[in-house]
Design a protein around this motif. Sequence first.
Motif, short mmCIF file in Angstrom:
data_model
loop_
_atom_site.label_atom_id
_atom_site.label_comp_id
_atom_site.label_asym_id
_atom_site.label_seq_id
_atom_site.Cartn_x
_atom_site.Cartn_y
_atom_site.Cartn_z
N LYS A 1 -5.52 1.57 -4.45
CA LYS A 1 -5.95 0.73 -3.33
C LYS A 1 -6.05 -0.74 -3.69
O LYS A 1 -5.80 -1.60 -2.86
CB LYS A 1 -7.27 1.23 -2.76
CG LYS A 1 -7.12 2.54 -2.03
CD LYS A 1 -8.42 2.97 -1.39
CE LYS A 1 -8.22 4.24 -0.60
NZ LYS A 1 -9.41 4.64 0.12
N GLU B 1 -3.80 6.86 2.33
CA GLU B 1 -3.58 5.92 1.25
C GLU B 1 -3.84 6.58 -0.11
O GLU B 1 -4.80 7.32 -0.29
CB GLU B 1 -4.48 4.70 1.42
CG GLU B 1 -4.11 3.58 0.47
CD GLU B 1 -4.83 2.28 0.77
OE1 GLU B 1 -4.80 1.41 -0.10
OE2 GLU B 1 -5.43 2.15 1.86
N LYS C 1 0.84 -1.20 0.00
CA LYS C 1 0.00 0.00 0.00
C LYS C 1 0.88 1.25 0.00
O LYS C 1 1.88 1.32 0.70
CB LYS C 1 -0.91 0.03 1.24
CG LYS C 1 -1.85 -1.14 1.33
CD LYS C 1 -2.87 -1.12 0.22
CE LYS C 1 -3.82 -2.29 0.34
NZ LYS C 1 -4.74 -2.36 -0.76
#
Length: 93
Positions: free
Chosen positions: A79, A74, A48
């Motif tokens: 993702k 993030e 990530k």
Amino acid sequence: YGLGSNSDFRLGLKHSTYKSPTIIPKAVDMSQLGAGVSYCIFLNKHGKVLCCGDNAYGSCAQDSSQVQVQVLTEAQGLKSVPIESIFSDAVAF
């Protein structure tokens, strides 16, 4: 840990300057770090990508309406994609 200038929230912390190493929340299990002039990108051990700092040119991979990313967030659009390596190149004029 992070230290130094936090202008544009490039360290993902609340205050402007840190003169001693300070824990960066959410910066756990990180395997790589990339730093630009006013942003940082991190890659964790799970593939990530997390970013913080100036997003004016999309450096933090967030919606263009979000000019600054104040905490590690993030990267949008990545993702569902496992990332193996990151790179950041800073150019100063």
